[in-house]
Design a protein around this motif. Structure first.
Motif, PDB file in Angstrom:
ATOM      1  N   THR A 159     -17.758 -12.614   9.566  1.00 22.35           N
ATOM      2  CA  THR A 159     -16.711 -12.716   8.857  1.00 22.35           C
ATOM      3  C   THR A 159     -15.516 -12.241   9.430  1.00 22.35           C
ATOM      4  N   ASP A 160     -14.360 -12.252   8.919  1.00 20.41           N
ATOM      5  CA  ASP A 160     -13.263 -11.553   9.419  1.00 20.41           C
ATOM      6  C   ASP A 160     -13.575 -10.074  10.050  1.00 20.41           C
ATOM      7  N   ARG A 161     -14.484  -9.405   9.060  1.00 30.34           N
ATOM      8  CA  ARG A 161     -14.672  -7.783   9.429  1.00 30.34           C
ATOM      9  C   ARG A 161     -16.073  -7.467   9.608  1.00 30.34           C
ATOM     10  N   VAL A 162     -16.944  -8.335   9.174  1.00 31.59           N
ATOM     11  CA  VAL A 162     -18.413  -8.189   9.249  1.00 31.59           C
ATOM     12  C   VAL A 162     -18.978  -8.749  10.397  1.00 31.59           C
ATOM     13  N   VAL A 163     -19.990  -8.452  11.075  1.00 32.20           N
ATOM     14  CA  VAL A 163     -20.582  -9.099  12.335  1.00 32.20           C
ATOM     15  C   VAL A 163     -21.947  -8.487  12.383  1.00 32.20           C
ATOM     16  N   LEU A 164     -22.868  -9.533  12.979  1.00 30.54           N
ATOM     17  CA  LEU A 164     -24.485  -9.373  13.042  1.00 30.54           C
ATOM     18  C   LEU A 164     -24.734  -9.043  14.299  1.00 30.54           C
TER      19      LEU A 164
ATOM     20  N   ALA B 261     -31.191  -7.297  21.761  1.00 28.40           N
ATOM     21  CA  ALA B 261     -30.468  -6.388  20.735  1.00 28.40           C
ATOM     22  C   ALA B 261     -29.625  -5.580  21.682  1.00 28.40           C
ATOM     23  N   LEU B 262     -29.932  -5.141  22.841  1.00 30.20           N
ATOM     24  CA  LEU B 262     -29.125  -4.198  23.698  1.00 30.20           C
ATOM     25  C   LEU B 262     -28.227  -5.123  24.096  1.00 30.20           C
ATOM     26  N   GLU B 263     -28.432  -6.225  24.800  1.00 30.49           N
ATOM     27  CA  GLU B 263     -27.243  -6.933  25.328  1.00 30.49           C
ATOM     28  C   GLU B 263     -26.346  -7.293  24.306  1.00 30.49           C
ATOM     29  N   ASP B 264     -26.531  -7.560  23.097  1.00 32.33           N
ATOM     30  CA  ASP B 264     -25.724  -7.992  21.753  1.00 32.33           C
ATOM     31  C   ASP B 264     -24.677  -6.925  21.665  1.00 32.33           C
ATOM     32  N   SER B 265     -25.559  -5.528  21.594  1.00 33.18           N
ATOM     33  CA  SER B 265     -24.574  -4.310  21.333  1.00 33.18           C
ATOM     34  C   SER B 265     -23.638  -4.062  22.084  1.00 33.18           C
ATOM     35  N   VAL B 266     -23.899  -3.829  23.574  1.00 33.01           N
ATOM     36  CA  VAL B 266     -22.971  -3.837  24.486  1.00 33.01           C
ATOM     37  C   VAL B 266     -21.978  -4.745  24.590  1.00 33.01           C
ATOM     38  N   THR B 267     -22.123  -6.125  24.535  1.00 31.86           N
ATOM     39  CA  THR B 267     -21.231  -7.225  24.457  1.00 31.86           C
ATOM     40  C   THR B 267     -20.394  -6.946  23.749  1.00 31.86           C
ATOM     41  N   LEU B 268     -20.984  -6.757  22.003  1.00 33.53           N
ATOM     42  CA  LEU B 268     -19.771  -6.541  21.056  1.00 33.53           C
ATOM     43  C   LEU B 268     -18.899  -5.498  21.367  1.00 33.53           C
ATOM     44  N   ALA B 269     -19.402  -4.482  21.930  1.00 33.66           N
ATOM     45  CA  ALA B 269     -18.347  -3.295  22.141  1.00 33.66           C
ATOM     46  C   ALA B 269     -17.380  -3.768  23.255  1.00 33.66           C
ATOM     47  N   ARG B 270     -17.753  -4.350  24.291  1.00 31.10           N
ATOM     48  CA  ARG B 270     -16.910  -4.822  25.144  1.00 31.10           C
ATOM     49  C   ARG B 270     -15.737  -5.994  24.465  1.00 31.10           C
ATOM     50  N   CYS B 271     -16.031  -6.807  23.512  1.00 31.12           N
ATOM     51  CA  CYS B 271     -15.344  -7.800  22.810  1.00 31.12           C
ATOM     52  C   CYS B 271     -14.386  -6.759  22.163  1.00 31.12           C
TER      53      CYS B 271
ATOM     54  N   ALA C 110      -7.693  -7.794  20.278  1.00 32.37           N
ATOM     55  CA  ALA C 110      -6.620  -7.072  19.534  1.00 32.37           C
ATOM     56  C   ALA C 110      -7.319  -7.119  17.770  1.00 32.37           C
ATOM     57  N   GLU C 111      -8.046  -8.137  17.421  1.00 36.45           N
ATOM     58  CA  GLU C 111      -8.184  -8.088  16.008  1.00 36.45           C
ATOM     59  C   GLU C 111      -9.973  -8.261  15.925  1.00 36.45           C
ATOM     60  N   PRO C 112     -10.503  -7.662  15.000  1.00 44.25           N
ATOM     61  CA  PRO C 112     -11.789  -7.753  14.934  1.00 44.25           C
ATOM     62  C   PRO C 112     -12.536  -9.291  14.945  1.00 44.25           C
ATOM     63  N   ARG C 113     -11.762 -10.235  14.231  1.00 40.45           N
ATOM     64  CA  ARG C 113     -12.011 -11.763  13.996  1.00 40.45           C
ATOM     65  C   ARG C 113     -12.112 -12.117  15.498  1.00 40.45           C
ATOM     66  N   GLN C 114     -11.173 -11.891  16.485  1.00 41.24           N
ATOM     67  CA  GLN C 114     -11.182 -12.587  17.929  1.00 41.24           C
ATOM     68  C   GLN C 114     -12.216 -11.980  18.420  1.00 41.24           C
ATOM     69  N   ALA C 115     -12.685 -10.620  18.393  1.00 37.88           N
ATOM     70  CA  ALA C 115     -13.674 -10.097  19.294  1.00 37.88           C
ATOM     71  C   ALA C 115     -14.848 -10.778  18.693  1.00 37.88           C
ATOM     72  N   PHE C 116     -14.971 -11.033  17.474  1.00 36.25           N
ATOM     73  CA  PHE C 116     -16.431 -11.597  17.044  1.00 36.25           C
ATOM     74  C   PHE C 116     -16.525 -12.947  17.493  1.00 36.25           C
ATOM     75  N   GLU C 117     -15.655 -13.814  17.344  1.00 33.19           N
ATOM     76  CA  GLU C 117     -15.610 -15.236  17.913  1.00 33.19           C
ATOM     77  C   GLU C 117     -16.063 -15.315  19.345  1.00 33.19           C
ATOM     78  N   VAL C 118     -15.496 -14.325  20.189  1.00 23.77           N
ATOM     79  CA  VAL C 118     -15.798 -14.336  21.580  1.00 23.77           C
ATOM     80  C   VAL C 118     -17.086 -13.713  21.987  1.00 23.77           C
ATOM     81  N   TYR C 119     -17.495 -12.679  20.998  1.00 24.04           N
ATOM     82  CA  TYR C 119     -19.033 -12.190  21.026  1.00 24.04           C
ATOM     83  C   TYR C 119     -19.920 -13.413  20.700  1.00 24.04           C
TER      84      TYR C 119
END
Ligand SMILES: Cc1cc2nc3c(=O)[nH]c(=O)nc-3n(C[C@H](O)[C@H](O)[C@H](O)COP(=O)(O)OP(=O)(O)OC[C@H]3O[C@@H](n4cnc5c(N)ncnc54)[C@H](O)[C@@H]3O)c2cc1C
Length: 361
Positions: A271-276, A295-305, A310-319
């Motif tokens: 969602t805007d603020r929550v991601v899996l 899972a390890l790939e996800d974690s590191v990719t999410l952190a890079r995003c 600037a915004e969590p939602r944008q980062a989550f979409e790219v992730y």
């Protein structure tokens, strides 16, 4: 400073916290259990791509220091005929096998060493606003974003989408054991797999001489049962074959039983603020031995995003765009392997994460 609430102290949770730390984002990990999760007695293999993800955030040692090399696999049929040989790595950066409990412990030691807080006994039951986590004991925690790393039966998945699919039973029971008192059953660092007439079996010899083994057998879900029940049940599937499986299953030593589930697709990843991340977003059956590495790939990719948007939602979409296709392909491939279809897993190992590169689509 941004504060992330991470739900789940298994594999994806701690690694997301470590990766966020490297990205300059603070986090706290909330774990439901006093220690770790289910299947604590089992072992798992972290493949090249999983180690690569850990290396990207400088914590490859959490696996390497507690594991042994798994740099080759020989596959036999139920008649004892060698069907294929696969050689993977040099034993350090290639696949590594370790007990799940040792991995959890090493990850939590690393969190402690990096000063990242973990709160145990905190089972997420709700998420409010932007963003407050509500726990079963009535307590709450506030942050700027929440990462659901709460595994196969993720509460976060259901909170952000009450229609989210439930885990699917794959029709396979899984047995894990540590057989003692046998002569080494494989050369060091090598797995032998047996595609038997009724079940699939794998074994490798740990540095202390113990044979670590697993069996996948078809049948309805099994719950409960004594170690003797598990041993007798698993052994029956290998009784007609010419292989060491029967002797290994019957040898003295620990045995654990579980069932294999998967989640082929999760329509809502964020969602805007929550991601899996990890099994909360996509769970593969154990056949491909890739769930933890993904899972390890996800974690590191999410952190890079999150570092680069600037915004969590944008980062989550790219992730999500970077991850969904790959992980869903893996879940499908693992389901095919579980059904004994011939599928190649090699294409999944070459994945590389360059921490310093900006994330791009
Ligand atoms: C038998 C078996 C063998 C496997 N073998 C391999 C293998 O060889 N290689 C491989 O790569 N993968 C393997 N896998 C898959 C791998 O274990 C998973 O993909 C991996 O554990 C996913 O990590 P995760 O952090 O997403 O979930 P988990 O490791 O399950 O961690 C989730 C954590 O969240 C906690 N939690 C759950 N609900 C809540 C809540 N509501 N609030 C707070 N905390 C919560 C749990 O207690 C747990 O600690 C295997 C799986 C099984 C079942």
């Amino acid at each position: 400073m941004v504060r992330a609430l991470i739900i789940g102290g298994g594999i994806a949770g701690p690694v997301t916290a470590l990766a966020l730390r490297k990205a300059g984002i603070d986090s706290v990990v909330f774990e439901a259990y006093p220690t770790g999760a289910d299947d604590i007695g089992a072992f798992l293999t972290i493949m090249h791509n999983g180690l690569d993800a850990l290396r990207a955030i400088d914590v490859e040692h959490v696996v390497v220091d507690h594991s042994f090399a798994a740099d080759g696999v020989d596959v036999y049929d139920g008649a004892g005929v060698l069907v294929s040989e696969n050689r993977w790595g040099n034993g350090v950066t290639g696949p590594r096998t370790l007990r799940r409990a040792d991995l959890y412990r090493a990850l939590h030691d690393e969190l402690r060493a990096q000063g990242i807080a973990v709160e145990h006994g905190k089972r997420l039951v709700g998420v409010e606003g932007g963003v407050r986590a509500v726990f079963e004991d009535g307590s709450t925690a506030e942050g700027d974003l929440l990462v659901g790393a709460d595994g196969l039966h993720s509460a976060t998945r259901r909170i952000i989408d009450p229609q989210a699919p439930r885990p699917r039973y794959t029709g396979l029971n899984i047995f894990y054991g540590y057989a003692e008192g046998l002569e080494p059953t494989t050369p060091p660092g090598r797995y032998h797999m047996i595609a038997g007439s009724q079940g699939f079996f794998g074994h490798s010899t740990a540095p202390d001489g113990t044979t670590w083994w697993f069996a996948r057998t078809p049948g309805p879900e099994r719950h409960g049962g004594t170690p003797e029940d598990h041993r007798a049940h698993a052994a029956a599937f290998f009784a007609d074959d010419t292989s060491p499986a029967l002797e290994i299953i019957r040898a003295e030593g620990e045995i654990h039983a579980s069932n294999a589930y998967d989640v082929p697709t999760t329509p809502v990843w964020h969602t805007d603020r929550v991601v899996l991340v990890g099994d909360a977003a996509h769970a593969a059956s154990p056949a491909a031995g890739q769930g933890a590495s993904m899972a390890l790939e996800d974690s590191v990719t999410l952190a890079r995003c999150l570092r680069d948007r600037a915004e969590p939602r944008q980062a989550f979409e790219v992730y999500e765009r970077l991850r969904r296709e790959r992980v869903e392909a893996l879940v499908g491939m693992s389901a095919g392997l579980g059904a004994n279809r011939s599928v190649s897993t090699n294409s999944f190992y070459a994945h590389h994460i360059e921490w310093g590169d900006p994330v791009q689509l």
